[in-house]
Motif scaffolding. Sequence first.
Motif, short mmCIF file in Angstrom:
data_model
loop_
_atom_site.label_atom_id
_atom_site.label_comp_id
_atom_site.label_asym_id
_atom_site.label_seq_id
_atom_site.Cartn_x
_atom_site.Cartn_y
_atom_site.Cartn_z
N CYS A 3 0.82 -1.21 0.00
CA CYS A 3 0.00 0.00 0.00
C CYS A 3 0.85 1.26 0.00
O CYS A 3 0.51 2.25 -0.64
CB CYS A 3 -0.93 0.00 1.21
SG CYS A 3 -2.19 -1.28 1.07
N HIS A 29 -3.36 -2.66 -8.22
CA HIS A 29 -3.37 -2.68 -6.75
C HIS A 29 -4.63 -2.01 -6.22
O HIS A 29 -5.29 -2.53 -5.34
CB HIS A 29 -2.13 -1.97 -6.19
CG HIS A 29 -2.15 -1.89 -4.69
ND1 HIS A 29 -1.64 -2.87 -3.88
CD2 HIS A 29 -2.68 -0.96 -3.85
CE1 HIS A 29 -1.84 -2.56 -2.61
NE2 HIS A 29 -2.47 -1.39 -2.56
N CYS A 33 -7.69 -3.13 -3.60
CA CYS A 33 -7.40 -2.57 -2.28
C CYS A 33 -8.31 -1.37 -2.01
O CYS A 33 -8.10 -0.30 -2.57
CB CYS A 33 -5.94 -2.17 -2.20
SG CYS A 33 -5.47 -1.53 -0.59
N CYS A 36 -6.65 1.96 -0.55
CA CYS A 36 -5.88 2.71 -1.54
C CYS A 36 -6.79 3.40 -2.54
O CYS A 36 -6.52 4.50 -3.00
CB CYS A 36 -4.89 1.81 -2.26
SG CYS A 36 -3.47 1.40 -1.24
ZN LIG Z 1 -3.36 -0.83 -0.84
#
Ligand SMILES: [Zn+2]
Length: 144
Positions: A3, A29, A33, A36
Amino acid sequence: MDCMEAQLKMQAVLDNELDEKEIPAVMTHMEGCYPCRQEYIEFLRLQRRLSGASPKEPPKEWFEQLEKQKFRKGFRRLGFFFFIGSYLLLLGYFLFQFFTDGTEALAVRILSGGILAGAAILIIITLSDRLKESRDDKYKGVMK
Ligand SMILES: [Zn+2]
């Protein structure tokens, strides 16, 4: 990509400073996630407030698509469990009828039992694969 790296690179993306080749990894990502993604949206808002328009903002559909994927996955799982659940119940019902009414020959009953046992094994394997799949699901926990 963890992250911290993702969030550093995400700022670089927004500042137009990241190598084009690195952008897909950052996006990937973020797709998996939630924190994020939220961070990215925050960055976008902040940038828009500071500079008016943002050149690198992903289309609104990108975020909508993510939500849709999650719904589709949930519905698919629901459909799967309805299907398997009903199937097993029906199977149990027929099984009970078949083996208790005593009109079929013993050999027929034994062979039918073999077919049903085979089907049950296949279903159990499929179910355990599904379970494993959902345990490895990278979207798991996204809605927390
Ligand atoms: Zn992340």
